[in-house]
Design an enzyme around this catalytic site. Structure first.
Site, PDB file in Angstrom:
ATOM      1  N   SER A 138      63.877 -66.700 -71.307  1.00  9.37           N
ATOM      2  CA  SER A 138      63.203 -65.405 -71.428  1.00  9.37           C
ATOM      3  C   SER A 138      62.034 -65.556 -72.383  1.00  9.37           C
ATOM      4  CB  SER A 138      64.171 -64.347 -71.969  1.00  9.37           C
ATOM      5  OG  SER A 138      63.479 -63.164 -72.331  1.00  9.37           O
TER       6      SER A 138
ATOM      7  N   TYR B  12      70.181 -62.052 -78.463  1.00 17.24           N
ATOM      8  CA  TYR B  12      69.627 -62.443 -77.173  1.00 17.24           C
ATOM      9  C   TYR B  12      68.443 -63.387 -77.342  1.00 17.24           C
ATOM     10  CZ  TYR B  12      67.436 -61.992 -72.561  1.00 17.24           C
ATOM     11  OH  TYR B  12      66.864 -62.249 -71.340  1.00 17.24           O
TER      12      TYR B  12
END
Length: 257
Positions: free
Chosen positions: A134, A147
């Site tokens: 990501s 995350y």
């Protein structure tokens, strides 16, 4: 259409929905035999039926489930795509040990365990690993502590794979998507909408103003990035991170003159 993956077996985790499902369907259209691994229940079965693949229900953090997925590949693996992942909304000062551990268990340790189990088969004829990371790995955010850290770790692990197994003909790369319209991003926008007293669609619309292309990606667009990295078109690409964020990391406005 040229079948860029003809005769190849592709193991895809997190294949029930979103980018994982889109990847299995695209790979199948290009001649691959997909093995779909994940916790999606009926959704995973539906995805397998749509791609003509094999569904293996299991958890990427459980060795026995991973072994079952490897066995379903039938003694050959050419491609591994790690699309399984989760996100927790948390901040550095308040993130819980449980949330941190669970996020890393799925996003990093699970990917590592799947790669480790698949490597003996990948090394037989050379193969390709694509880990879906990501842009959060590079972009600071106050509310994505676990995350973002997990995706940065996944990028680092991917580069280690590339260096360690390049001499054996195994390539390893990462895709770093920005905002993609998936169940995970829908959940994030639902939370934001509750906090801001708005709607999910309004939150998505606000996001587009921070993206050069002024839109959110479709899962199929990230699948196309995975196809490139998995195919022979990327035969000299390894240890790379393909950022697919629609220009979300570009400056939001020109420098004043």
């Amino acid at each position: 259409m040229t079948a860029r993956l003809e005769g190849k077996t592709a193991l895809v985790t997190g294949a029930a929905t979103g980018m994982g499902r889109a990847t299995t369907e695209l790979f199948a259209r290009h001649g691959a035999r997909p093995v779909l691994f994940g916790l999606g229940g009926e959704a995973l079965d539906d995805a397998a039926a749509a791609s003509g693949g094999v569904a293996v229900h299991g958890d990427v953090t459980k060795p026995d489930d991973i072994a079952a997925a490897i066995a379903a590949c039938g003694g050959r693996i050419d491609i591994v795509v790690n699309a399984a992942g989760l996100i927790t909304i948390d901040e550095p000062a308040t993130v819980s040990d449980e949330a941190w551990s669970k996020t890393f268990a799925v996003n990093v340790t699970g990917a590592m365990m799947v790669c480790r189990a698949a490597l003996p088969l990948l090394r037989r004829q050379g193969g390709s690993i694509v880990n879906i990371a990501s842009v959060a790995a590079f972009n600071a955010s106050a509310s994505n502590a676990s995350y973002a850290a997990s995706k940065a770790a996944l990028v680092s692990y991917t580069r280690t794979l590339a260096y360690a197994h390049g001499p054996e003909g195994v390539r390893a790369n990462a895709v770093a998507p920005g905002w993609v319209r998936t169940p995970m991003s829908e959940h994030e926008m639902e939370i934001a909408a509750l906090q801001n007293g708005s709607s999910t669609e309004a939150e998505f619309e606000a996001l587009t103003q921070r993206i050069a292309l002024r839109r959110i990606a479709a899962p199929s667009e990230i699948a196309s990035c995975c196809l490139f990295l998995a195919s022979d078109d990327a035969s000299f690409v390894t240890g790379a991170v393909l950022i697919a964020d629609g220009g979300g990391r570009a400056p939001p406005q020109n420098r004043a003159t």
